[in-house]
Scaffold this motif. Sequence first.
Motif, PDB file in Angstrom:
ATOM      1  N   TYR A 106       4.589  -8.646  -1.280  1.00  0.00           N
ATOM      2  CA  TYR A 106       4.671  -7.192  -1.085  1.00  0.00           C
ATOM      3  C   TYR A 106       5.615  -6.865   0.075  1.00  0.00           C
TER       4      TYR A 106
ATOM      5  N   ASN B 234       5.743  -3.281  -5.730  1.00  0.00           N
ATOM      6  CA  ASN B 234       4.429  -3.935  -5.581  1.00  0.00           C
ATOM      7  C   ASN B 234       4.455  -5.363  -6.136  1.00  0.00           C
TER       8      ASN B 234
ATOM      9  N   ASN C  34       0.795  -1.243   0.000  1.00  0.00           N
ATOM     10  CA  ASN C  34       0.000   0.000   0.000  1.00  0.00           C
ATOM     11  C   ASN C  34       0.820   1.282   0.000  1.00  0.00           C
ATOM     12  N   ASP C  35       2.142   1.214   0.114  1.00  0.00           N
ATOM     13  CA  ASP C  35       2.964   2.429   0.102  1.00  0.00           C
ATOM     14  C   ASP C  35       3.936   2.384  -1.066  1.00  0.00           C
ATOM     15  N   GLN C  36       4.147   3.524  -1.692  1.00  0.00           N
ATOM     16  CA  GLN C  36       5.019   3.571  -2.865  1.00  0.00           C
ATOM     17  C   GLN C  36       6.489   3.750  -2.513  1.00  0.00           C
ATOM     18  N   THR C  37       6.761   4.099  -1.257  1.00  0.00           N
ATOM     19  CA  THR C  37       8.141   4.344  -0.832  1.00  0.00           C
ATOM     20  C   THR C  37       8.409   3.624   0.481  1.00  0.00           C
TER      21      THR C  37
ATOM     22  N   SER D 225      11.861   2.665  -3.918  1.00  0.00           N
ATOM     23  CA  SER D 225      10.538   2.572  -4.536  1.00  0.00           C
ATOM     24  C   SER D 225       9.989   1.156  -4.353  1.00  0.00           C
ATOM     25  N   ASN D 226       8.693   1.067  -4.142  1.00  0.00           N
ATOM     26  CA  ASN D 226       8.018  -0.218  -3.944  1.00  0.00           C
ATOM     27  C   ASN D 226       7.620  -0.798  -5.294  1.00  0.00           C
TER      28      ASN D 226
END
Length: 455
Positions: free
Chosen positions: A374, A368, A347-350, A365-366
């Motif tokens: 994840y 996903n 749920n988080d991009q970083t 950076s995630n």
Amino acid sequence: MSIKYLVEEKLIPDDGSKKIIENFYSKTDDKTLDLLIYPDVHYKKGARVVNGMLTASETSIYPAMLGVANCGFTFGIIENVSIDSRTKLEQTFKEYSKILKAYNYTEVYSNDEIYKIFYNYLDKFYTDTKYKELFEFIGINSIEDLKNSVKDIFNNKHIEIAGKTLGTLGGGNHFFELQYVEESYDDQYKEGDIIFILHSDSISVGDKINLLFSNLSELDHLAGVKGNLKKILHRIKQMQYFTLKNGLFFKEPKEILNLLYSQDDFRTIDANTKTGKTLVKAFFLSTVFGDMNRDMILKNYEKIAKDIFGDIKINIIASHSHDSLMVEKNNDKIKIVQRNGVQCIVNDQTFILPGALGTESYLMSNPNNESTYYSSNHGVGRFLDKHVAKKEFNNENTEEELKKRNMKLYRVGKGNISEQNPNAFKDVFAVTEMMKKENLGGRLAKLRPICSMKG
């Protein structure tokens, strides 16, 4: 059943980690198990499993995988300030360290105040979509159900402990650091930005709950009469908890005896039993204290920083646990996912990848990546475990090393700093290269430490 190494041999230390992993995998008969090993893999003395290990099963909880609930990172950016104000930034840590160092662990918050704060956090956690499957699994259908379950898990002593420890950093490798962006690879960050990283856990509450659901192997290092007495006292607390508190011993004696007394390092608890679901619930509720504690530390720090700077703001980017017991949907299957030194970054991009004390860190950076649940490694990992590092290095040469790296160190506890010597850890850049190769994350910005507060 599968095992997947997300790390090459060169980054697995010669400390017995590989043997422990293979032994764990060979002894389980769980056909639904996925076992993943991350780049920061290393052995921690006394542990039954290695750090940097994730298990995912359709049926089983592995007690050996349980750590202190919600040990994790909260990180973000400090707005309206830059590296140009380095001296004043160091001053904020100097002033805050005085307060934490003088902390005497007496009651700061009453039980009523702790419950009020705790229930406010439950409102926030209940709406977090990453807990949807967990709530369904343990039969939580409303926020009222969740709040009513609190007193089934905690007793007044747990809440009293929270009242004495909320807002404290803790010991071990917990830290609070200020770093600056040395190099940026993404437009959202610019060179000179100030990034904070806070590493702590669910204060003493998670530790106490973890011991209640344990066979007490964590206490094996305690020798002699004193050690045996401590185990006996914990056994009494456990029997009171499982007979008088929730009555689980009378409902599922076999499961409770297996949980508390089995010496099988890789024993499992059926997640679908009352015992299993109570364990999931207890671990989740303990998790809440991790976020409470880190938020309180940042709130208290911000007051001091504003006194020194005036117009300054703490902006949290994200908070990620790396010791967790979760129920998640993966490839359309419900799985019991346990992370031991593995960040849950859904749920988080970083996310943050801290280096060793005094070395560079990275904002990442995630990707996903569902195939890795994840998740990503929670740091660079060790080549030398703490007990080995303390033989190789001492406090003096470690502090001298940090001075060479132009980092100010503020001690707020009695921990042995030599175990955190940066030479005991893996190379940060090499780990990020491995992460890129295994699709665990990409570099957004390179950070350099300014100052660190250590327990």
